[in-house]
Structure formats: C-alpha cells, structure tokens
Write a protein that holds these residues in place. Structure first.
Motif, PDB file in Angstrom:
ATOM      1  N   ILE A 206      -9.040   5.400   9.597  1.00 54.90           N
ATOM      2  CA  ILE A 206      -9.434   4.685  10.809  1.00 54.90           C
ATOM      3  C   ILE A 206     -10.251   3.480  10.379  1.00 54.90           C
ATOM      4  O   ILE A 206     -11.297   3.627   9.745  1.00 54.90           O
ATOM      5  N   GLU A 207      -9.768   2.298  10.719  1.00 58.07           N
ATOM      6  CA  GLU A 207     -10.425   1.056  10.341  1.00 58.07           C
ATOM      7  C   GLU A 207     -11.038   0.387  11.561  1.00 58.07           C
ATOM      8  O   GLU A 207     -10.418   0.321  12.619  1.00 58.07           O
ATOM      9  N   PHE A 208     -12.240  -0.131  11.392  1.00 58.25           N
ATOM     10  CA  PHE A 208     -12.898  -0.957  12.394  1.00 58.25           C
ATOM     11  C   PHE A 208     -13.112  -2.326  11.758  1.00 58.25           C
ATOM     12  O   PHE A 208     -14.000  -2.502  10.921  1.00 58.25           O
TER      13      PHE A 208
ATOM     14  N   ASN B 147     -16.970  -4.200  17.088  1.00 57.62           N
ATOM     15  CA  ASN B 147     -17.802  -3.249  16.352  1.00 57.62           C
ATOM     16  C   ASN B 147     -19.234  -3.249  16.860  1.00 57.62           C
ATOM     17  O   ASN B 147     -19.892  -2.208  16.944  1.00 57.62           O
ATOM     18  N   LEU B 148     -19.745  -4.444  17.176  1.00 55.12           N
ATOM     19  CA  LEU B 148     -21.126  -4.546  17.647  1.00 55.12           C
ATOM     20  C   LEU B 148     -21.316  -3.806  18.968  1.00 55.12           C
ATOM     21  O   LEU B 148     -22.417  -3.360  19.296  1.00 55.12           O
ATOM     22  N   LYS B 149     -20.239  -3.681  19.751  1.00 50.07           N
ATOM     23  CA  LYS B 149     -20.322  -2.943  21.013  1.00 50.07           C
ATOM     24  C   LYS B 149     -20.148  -1.444  20.784  1.00 50.07           C
ATOM     25  O   LYS B 149     -20.742  -0.627  21.496  1.00 50.07           O
ATOM     26  N   PHE B 150     -19.323  -1.079  19.803  1.00 54.42           N
ATOM     27  CA  PHE B 150     -18.995   0.333  19.602  1.00 54.42           C
ATOM     28  C   PHE B 150     -20.093   1.067  18.838  1.00 54.42           C
ATOM     29  O   PHE B 150     -20.511   2.153  19.216  1.00 54.42           O
ATOM     30  N   PHE B 151     -20.561   0.467  17.750  1.00 49.13           N
ATOM     31  CA  PHE B 151     -21.607   1.096  16.935  1.00 49.13           C
ATOM     32  C   PHE B 151     -22.965   0.654  17.473  1.00 49.13           C
ATOM     33  O   PHE B 151     -23.549  -0.327  17.010  1.00 49.13           O
TER      34      PHE B 151
ATOM     35  N   GLN C 177     -20.143  -4.560  10.413  1.00 43.29           N
ATOM     36  CA  GLN C 177     -19.175  -5.651  10.348  1.00 43.29           C
ATOM     37  C   GLN C 177     -17.779  -5.139   9.976  1.00 43.29           C
ATOM     38  O   GLN C 177     -16.774  -5.686  10.401  1.00 43.29           O
ATOM     39  N   TYR C 178     -17.741  -4.097   9.176  1.00 41.28           N
ATOM     40  CA  TYR C 178     -16.457  -3.501   8.790  1.00 41.28           C
ATOM     41  C   TYR C 178     -16.707  -2.039   8.445  1.00 41.28           C
ATOM     42  O   TYR C 178     -17.731  -1.707   7.836  1.00 41.28           O
ATOM     43  N   ALA C 179     -15.778  -1.179   8.842  1.00 40.82           N
ATOM     44  CA  ALA C 179     -15.885   0.232   8.489  1.00 40.82           C
ATOM     45  C   ALA C 179     -14.492   0.805   8.295  1.00 40.82           C
ATOM     46  O   ALA C 179     -13.570   0.491   9.049  1.00 40.82           O
ATOM     47  N   LYS C 180     -14.362   1.617   7.274  1.00 34.90           N
ATOM     48  CA  LYS C 180     -13.120   2.341   7.051  1.00 34.90           C
ATOM     49  C   LYS C 180     -13.466   3.796   6.793  1.00 34.90           C
ATOM     50  O   LYS C 180     -14.208   4.122   5.874  1.00 34.90           O
TER      51      LYS C 180
END
Length: 572
Positions: A51-53, A59-63, A143-146
């Motif tokens: 799962i990639e973000f 991302n700023l809204k989700f995390f 900023q990025y997540a995998k």
C-alpha cells in the motif's frame, strides 16, 4: 482519501524489516545454490500486499496524528515500512489486530536511521501468526509511505485485488528482448557467495556502482546497500558478526537494491527494464553476476540461451531490482572501474585520484596541495596503502583542519562537528550527534565513509573552483546538469560573451528538452535534480511546489539559485 493500494507478491523474504540507515539494505532473496531459484512454484500467487501513499496533499489529510488505521486487503504475517516524514519518530506508536479482532498494546516503532530522505520502520511482529489491521498513533506530516505486508498463503488469505493507478504496466514478467539476451549470452562470470563475518559496510566497487546507477537512472528513487544478516533474518545485525543460517550477500557489501515505484501493483517495466538491460549489456565489464527483477532472474554463469529464468521465490521483486556483484566487481577491480572496459567507466565522485586529493584539500584546508603532498597521497591511494575514507579521516583529524575549522580536539564528537563544517559547509545539529555516535560506533572512519557517500557531499564535488571564462562556466554546467560535455562551439558561450546573464543561461539549460528527458517533467523535481543535484525531501517539496504554483518557473528557479545550498556549491 486517494492513494495507490497495491496488492501483489511482495519482493522480500525478510518479513519484519527494511533498513534505511546509510550503510544498510533493503532486502532480497539470494539463491543458496549454483542453480538459483528458477522454478514456477507459486511464482504468481499473491503472497503479500503493498500500500503506497504518494500524494503529499492527500497524505497531510490522512495522517493526522492521533490515530491512523491501515487496513490491507489480506491478512498478513509481517510488515515493512518506508517513510518520508518530518514527524518525531520516537513519539510514534503502533498496534496490530489479530484475526480474531483483538488489538495489541501500543508499542513504539523501531527505526534504523535515514537514507536519502527515507526512514525504515521495524515492527516487532510474531511472524508465526496472522493479523488483519495495523494502527499508528502520532504518525503525521507524511510525504511518502509504503507499507509492505507479507504472509504465506493459507486459510486466512483472501483473494488479492489490485487498484491500478497511472500508466498501465507491461503484462507479464520481465522478459529481456532478443538482442539483450544475445548480448547476455556473451557475458560470463563465475557465481560466488561469501560467508563468515560481515564486511561492516559496502565494498568500494559496489558503492561506486550504486551511486553511478542513481546518477544514470533518475527513476531509481532509493538504493539500498549493506545489511549484516542471514537470508530471512530479522533485521540488520550491528558490528561484524557471522550471521546464523545462510548469509545474505548484502552482509558482505556485494549487493544493492534499486527501488522503483510500482504502477497499479505491478512492476514499472518502462522504468526498471532499462536498468536491468544496461546491467546485462555491461555485466562482464562491471562484474554483475546476478539480477532479480519482476519475477525473473538473470545469472551470468548459466549456459547460453538459459541465463534468464522465471523467479519462483515468494516475493517477485516488482518494486526493486536486486543486483549482486562478483568479488572483483564489488572491490572495483573490473574493467569498468579501472577504465579498461568497452563501456564508460564511472566518473564517480572524481575522475581520478589527483582530483580527489585536490578537492579534499580545497574542502578541508581551503587550499590546493603542493606537488609533493599531491604525489605522495596519489601514490598511497594507488598502492592501497591508504583508502579514500582513511585519507579523509587523517586530513580532517589534522592540526591544520582543526585550525581552519576552529574546532579542536580528538574526540569523535568534535571530529563529527569538524567534518560537517569542512566538507558539508554547515554545522551539525547538536541533537543529531548522539545518533551519529550510535550508528557509527564512534568510529571516525565510519563517519568519514558516511559523509563521503552522502548525497549532500556529492552535491559539492568540484564546485568550488572559480570559472575562468564563459567556456569554463558552460562546460561546468553541462557536466553538472546534463551530465555530458558541452560542444566547443556551444551557443551559450557566445551568448555569455555578448552580455547575456548567467542566470538566463542556467534557466535555459534547466528547462531544456534534454534536461526534461533526463530529470522528468515535474518542474520541482527537475529543478532540484538539475540545480542542487538531489530530489526535494519531505515538507520542502510542498514548499517549492507552492512557490511554483504561485510564481511559476521564474520563482522556483530564482529561489533555488538564491538558496544557501546553491551558493555553498557554486558561489554567488
């Protein structure tokens, strides 16, 4: 919330850990025998989920920090995470939910440092059990997540699905075309594997190749290296022990993993195949003995006509290429490193030993070496009496360096402060010093190696010498930005001589079609790669995107050209 939810066989056997410390690796499956792993066994079965973000604004809204739930489609037995975030990682906690719905207690995450702007996260998960959800507390400013969920197919594994995003991937596994296979048939290298105590870091040839590949192929967003462990081991071991079980060749500094973003859960063959093909074409010259990429393997020692085989390991390597070098290649002793091959030898950080020593003197002593010193150090480097990292340590530890920097003392802490000031042209944050001491075991040579191998230091190579003419300036910019020599009659030279500004010339070079072809169409990423020789990191990417949205190319490029980082590299 829009994100790429990618489900596929994950490309790593190690179920709990990906390292991103500057000397560590993102893992692989190395064949334990001369025949490799090439069966069709379960090679197309879903064994995991990615799962990639990657959308920063979303991302700023989700995390948002208090509690973030990640719910993979399948149950899982292990989780590996790559993050680019400005969060305080020491405050982040996680809990996991078992298949019967019970949540664990909150536990702190473990991480091993940062590499090229990315952290790796280690979760303490019992990989003999199955889980279905993962929750984080205080994970924000992402900023990025995998997230890479792994597991063995069984009664708890549900049917995988893939939500596609972006361009369509090429169907099927990596399948080199006939002309690449023909070239590969003429490459022959003995397959060797090391064992015993770990090397303590990447070998010189491996490290040079890792840097050169990132420079040549900008689609490689992360290049992992050293990790002392056995295949399937739980994390990287500190020091130089002998791994229990079959050791990974990452333990001996002979392997790298080249990470490339996936497309809809599948390998981006348009990005990864050119890397694999180039390595096959130059395998003998470099010393490439083994490649895993997108459910296929290539080995140089296999018979003609059968060097490419289907990869039957549990994780198909759709998000990274695993590359292993021969013993000679990993030590930089093959023609590609020594200049005797039929492919371009790496310029590396410096084209020759003379330039390396000269640049160190400029960086550290603010002067060029005299002829005697230059000849002495070059001879010692050539004969192997001193390594590059050893020379850096000796010079930074010298009395002259202490006088120039104004930082006295023998301690590793003061050595670290001194090398930052002299070689990176900035002070180190005092809060970062304990982490450096811990990750390098207070070893000055390891500190030197980490600084010398850093993108930040590579950004400075050869950029302190003043330009004596318009020709010298244009040639330097073509080499730095376009990675090639400028023509002797290049029109920019005559334009400068006629009074055109340096800034206007730089604007044209950065925005040229050649620059777009090399660095991509994203203006913020292209400008950073061309001007600062690195990708924008974390929250800074959002800042520069906002500048571009409001002020266009002129505001973006003016801002980077006026930045302290650029001035440190090129002067005013």
């Amino acid at each position: 919330m829009k994100f790429n939810k990618i489900v596929n066989c994950f490309s790593i056997l190690l179920a709990l850990f990906i390292s991103s410390c500057s000397n560590e690796v993102f893992d692989e499956v190395t064949p334990p025998s001369n025949e490799g792993i090439d069966s069709e066994l379960h090679s197309d079965d879903p064994h995991g989920e990615i799962i990639e973000f990657s959308d920063q604004s979303e991302n700023l809204k989700f995390f948002v920090g208090e509690s973030t739930k990640i719910d993979p489609t399948n149950t899982f037995q292990g989780a590996e995470i790559i993050l680019s975030t400005t969060s305080d990682l020491q405050s982040i906690e996680y809990q996991i939910q078992s298949i019967d719905g019970v949540w664990s207690e909150w536990e702190p995450i473990l991480y091993e440092g940062i590499q090229e702007g990315y952290y790796s996260v280690h979760l303490n998960i019992d990989n003999n059990k199955h889980y279905k959800n993962l929750k984080f507390k205080n994970l924000k400013d992402v900023q990025y997540a995998k997230f890479l969920f792994t597991g063995i197919p069984g009664e708890h594994m549900v049917k995988s699905k893939s939500v596609s995003g972006g361009k369509a991937p090429i169907n099927g596994r990596w399948n080199p075309p006939a002309h690449i296979r023909a070239i590969g048939d003429n490459q022959s290298i003995s397959f060797t594997q090391d064992s015993g105590a770990c090397s303590g870091g990447l070998l010189n040839g491996t490290n040079i190749l890792r840097r050169a590949l990132r420079d040549r192929f900008p689609q490689i967003f992360l290049a992992g290296g050293y990790c002392c462990r056995a295949i399937g081991g739980n994390g990287c071991l500190s020091g130089r022990p002998t791994p229990a079980g079959t050791p990974s060749q990452h333990s001996y500094g002979r392997a790298v993993d080249l990470h490339i973003r996936t497309v809809g859960g599948q390998a981006d063959n348009g990005a990864g195949d050119p890397v694999a093909h180039w390595l096959i074409e130059n395998a003998s010259a470099i010393g490439i003995q083994f490649i895993i990429w997108d459910r296929s393997t290539w080995r140089a020692d296999r018979p003609r006509g059968s060097k490419v085989r289907n990869y039957g390991g549990p994780n198909p390597h759709v998000d990274h290429l695993h590359i292993e070098l021969s013993r000679a290649g990993s030590r930089g002793q093959t023609p590609w490193f020594t200049g005797g091959g039929d492919t371009n030898s790496p310029v590396g950080p410096f084209p020759n030993r003379e330039d390396f020593v000269t640049q160190l003197y400029i960086d550290i002593f603010k002067r060029i070496p005299n002829e005697t010193d230059l000849k002495n150090w070059v001879n010692k480097l050539r004969s192997g009496n001193i390594s590059k990292n050893g020379l850096i340590t000796l010079l930074v530890n010298s009395q002259e360096a202490r006088n120039v920097s104004g930082i006295p003392g023998e301690s590793p802490e003061n050595f670290l402060r001194r090398i930052f000031k002299l070689m990176l042209k900035r002070s180190i944050g005092e809060q970062s010093i304990p982490g450096w001491m811990n990750s390098t075991n207070r070893d000055k040579n390891k500190i030197s190696a980490a600084i010398f191998d850093s993108i930040e230091y590579r950004n400075h190579f050869g950029k302190y010498r003043p330009f004596s003419s318009s020709t010298a300036f244009v040639k330097a910019q073509f080499k730095n930005i376009l990675k090639r020599e400028a023509e002797s009659n290049n029109p920019f030279i005559s334009q400068l001589n006629a009074g055109r500004s340096v800034r206007d010339v730089l604007f044209d070079i950065v925005n040229s079609q050649e620059s777009i072809n090399r660095y991509g169409t994203d203006p913020v990423i292209r400008a950073h790669r061309a001007i600062l020789q690195r990708d924008p990191i974390g929250i800074h990417h959002i800042h520069w995107q906002r500048i571009f949205d409001e002020q266009g190319h002129t505001g973006l490029l003016n801002g980077l050209f006026n930045s302290n980082e650029y001035r440190l590299q090129f002067g005013q």
